[in-house]
Scaffold this motif. Structure first.
Motif, mmCIF file in Angstrom:
data_model
loop_
_atom_site.group_PDB
_atom_site.id
_atom_site.type_symbol
_atom_site.label_atom_id
_atom_site.label_comp_id
_atom_site.label_asym_id
_atom_site.label_seq_id
_atom_site.Cartn_x
_atom_site.Cartn_y
_atom_site.Cartn_z
ATOM 1 N N ASP A 80 0.839 -1.206 0.000
ATOM 2 C CA ASP A 80 0.000 0.000 0.000
ATOM 3 C C ASP A 80 0.872 1.253 0.000
ATOM 4 O O ASP A 80 0.610 2.201 -0.747
ATOM 5 C CB ASP A 80 -0.886 0.047 1.253
ATOM 6 C CG ASP A 80 -1.965 -1.036 1.233
ATOM 7 O OD1 ASP A 80 -2.243 -1.582 0.148
ATOM 8 O OD2 ASP A 80 -2.516 -1.335 2.313
ATOM 9 N N TRP A 81 1.895 1.258 0.851
ATOM 10 C CA TRP A 81 2.782 2.430 0.925
ATOM 11 C C TRP A 81 3.477 2.682 -0.407
ATOM 12 O O TRP A 81 3.542 3.814 -0.882
ATOM 13 C CB TRP A 81 3.823 2.238 2.039
ATOM 14 C CG TRP A 81 3.380 2.853 3.320
ATOM 15 C CD1 TRP A 81 2.312 2.468 4.071
ATOM 16 C CD2 TRP A 81 3.949 3.997 3.971
ATOM 17 N NE1 TRP A 81 2.185 3.286 5.164
ATOM 18 C CE2 TRP A 81 3.181 4.232 5.131
ATOM 19 C CE3 TRP A 81 5.037 4.830 3.703
ATOM 20 C CZ2 TRP A 81 3.459 5.269 6.016
ATOM 21 C CZ3 TRP A 81 5.320 5.871 4.582
ATOM 22 C CH2 TRP A 81 4.542 6.092 5.728
ATOM 23 N N VAL A 82 3.986 1.610 -1.007
ATOM 24 C CA VAL A 82 4.737 1.763 -2.255
ATOM 25 C C VAL A 82 3.817 2.226 -3.383
ATOM 26 O O VAL A 82 4.140 3.175 -4.116
ATOM 27 C CB VAL A 82 5.448 0.436 -2.624
ATOM 28 C CG1 VAL A 82 5.994 0.475 -4.045
ATOM 29 C CG2 VAL A 82 6.569 0.151 -1.619
ATOM 30 N N VAL A 83 2.656 1.593 -3.527
ATOM 31 C CA VAL A 83 1.786 1.928 -4.659
ATOM 32 C C VAL A 83 1.157 3.311 -4.470
ATOM 33 O O VAL A 83 1.000 4.057 -5.433
ATOM 34 C CB VAL A 83 0.740 0.815 -4.886
ATOM 35 C CG1 VAL A 83 -0.269 1.225 -5.947
ATOM 36 C CG2 VAL A 83 1.452 -0.476 -5.300
ATOM 37 N N ARG A 84 0.839 3.675 -3.223
ATOM 38 C CA ARG A 84 0.354 5.048 -2.998
ATOM 39 C C ARG A 84 1.410 6.069 -3.410
ATOM 40 O O ARG A 84 1.103 7.084 -4.043
ATOM 41 C CB ARG A 84 -0.023 5.264 -1.524
ATOM 42 C CG ARG A 84 -1.443 4.856 -1.176
ATOM 43 C CD ARG A 84 -1.977 5.620 0.046
ATOM 44 N NE ARG A 84 -1.062 5.620 1.178
ATOM 45 C CZ ARG A 84 -1.018 4.656 2.096
ATOM 46 N NH1 ARG A 84 -1.841 3.624 2.018
ATOM 47 N NH2 ARG A 84 -0.159 4.724 3.080
ATOM 48 N N ALA A 85 2.655 5.789 -3.061
ATOM 49 C CA ALA A 85 3.733 6.719 -3.424
ATOM 50 C C ALA A 85 3.928 6.759 -4.940
ATOM 51 O O ALA A 85 4.125 7.836 -5.519
ATOM 52 C CB ALA A 85 5.035 6.322 -2.725
ATOM 53 N N HIS A 191 13.109 1.028 4.178
ATOM 54 C CA HIS A 191 12.044 0.099 3.784
ATOM 55 C C HIS A 191 10.721 0.483 4.454
ATOM 56 O O HIS A 191 10.677 0.699 5.666
ATOM 57 C CB HIS A 191 12.434 -1.322 4.195
ATOM 58 C CG HIS A 191 11.539 -2.366 3.614
ATOM 59 N ND1 HIS A 191 10.278 -2.608 4.101
ATOM 60 C CD2 HIS A 191 11.711 -3.199 2.564
ATOM 61 C CE1 HIS A 191 9.718 -3.560 3.378
ATOM 62 N NE2 HIS A 191 10.573 -3.936 2.436
ATOM 63 N N PRO A 192 9.633 0.559 3.669
ATOM 64 C CA PRO A 192 8.333 0.901 4.274
ATOM 65 C C PRO A 192 7.680 -0.278 5.005
ATOM 66 O O PRO A 192 6.519 -0.618 4.752
ATOM 67 C CB PRO A 192 7.490 1.370 3.080
ATOM 68 C CG PRO A 192 8.147 0.824 1.881
ATOM 69 C CD PRO A 192 9.569 0.488 2.207
ATOM 70 N N SER A 193 8.426 -0.906 5.894
ATOM 71 C CA SER A 193 7.866 -1.946 6.760
ATOM 72 C C SER A 193 7.024 -1.248 7.817
ATOM 73 O O SER A 193 7.224 -0.060 8.094
ATOM 74 C CB SER A 193 8.997 -2.713 7.441
ATOM 75 O OG SER A 193 9.761 -1.819 8.231
#
Ligand code: DU
Length: 220
Positions: A80-85, A191-193
């Protein structure tokens, strides 16, 4: 066709015995919210735009993310974090990534992870990391427009710098850039963990800044 063929070979890989058992083991023990779902339970190929100029490289497949849905950064909080960004940067057509058949399209970006299987404790061994490097190498060769490898976290950084054969190996850090003689520029990002995002080690603004830098470096 090269990328599609590579994706099939990745999904069929059985090289690491520990990961072959673990990806099935976690599929047999879903958390209640995923009970009854059929898990992918195989290695997860890269996903995105074959003309990508930016590749976002994660650590390993998430047990109940990619290992469940069969697509990189899909169906878990890190995804979610990666695709939102990516969406905020104009590299994804929507801010969500839930299922492999949700129609998501990336524009100018590719996604994948250093280790394609779900590992115990999110921790692949050094041997598993090195065994999976050939897939990264083939993918990067097939992504002919690639300019930037945006590397999430120290483990993927170890993988990327080993793949690139850089000596001495540059230290990982948020925003660290390493230009390769031949090949994409390596760009580090925390890392967006959940551990990093819940504690504010990585904020959305920090992630946006690194993605923006990747887009700038990737400009023709
Ligand atoms: O069949 P296709 O349009 O080449 O797309 C295959 C697959 O790759 C689909 O799941 C979308 C994704 N994709 C993408 O995200 N961005 C592109 O530019 C092209 C394809």
């Amino acid at each position: 066709a090269v990328l599609a063929d590579l994706g099939e070979r990745i999904a069929a890989c059985t090289r690491c015995p520990r990961l072959v058992s673990w990806r099935r083991e976690v599929a047999g023990h879903p958390p209640p919210r995923f009970a009854g779902e059929r898990y992918w339970a195989r290695p997860v190929p890269g996903f995105g735009d074959p003309a990508a100029r930016v590749y976002v490289l994660g650590l390993a497949t998430a047990a109940h993310g990619g290992n469940r849905t069969g697509r990189a950064f899909t169906g878990n909080p890190t995804g979610d974090w990666v695709v939102r960004a990516l969406h905020r940067a104009g590299l994804a057509d929507r801010p969500t990534s839930e299922h492999a058949d949700d129609g998501l399209r990336l524009d100018g970006a590719w996604t994948g992870s250093a280790v394609r299987c779900a590992p115990p404790g999110n921790r692949p061994t050094p041997l598993e990391r090195d065994t999976c490097l050939g897939f990264l190498s083939e993918e990067v060769r097939a992504l002919t427009r690639l300019r930037v490898l945006l590397v999430l976290g120290g483990f993927a950084w170890d993988a990327a710098t080993r793949w690139a054969g850089v000596r001495p190996r540059p230290r990982f850090g948020h925003g660290v850039e390493h230009r390769l003689d031949a090949g994409p520029t390596l760009l580090g990002c925390y890392h967006p963990s959940r551990q990093n995002t819940n504690t504010g080690v990585l904020t959305e603004a920090m992630l946006d800044a690194v993605v923006a830098r990747a887009v700038e470096l990737a400009r023709p």
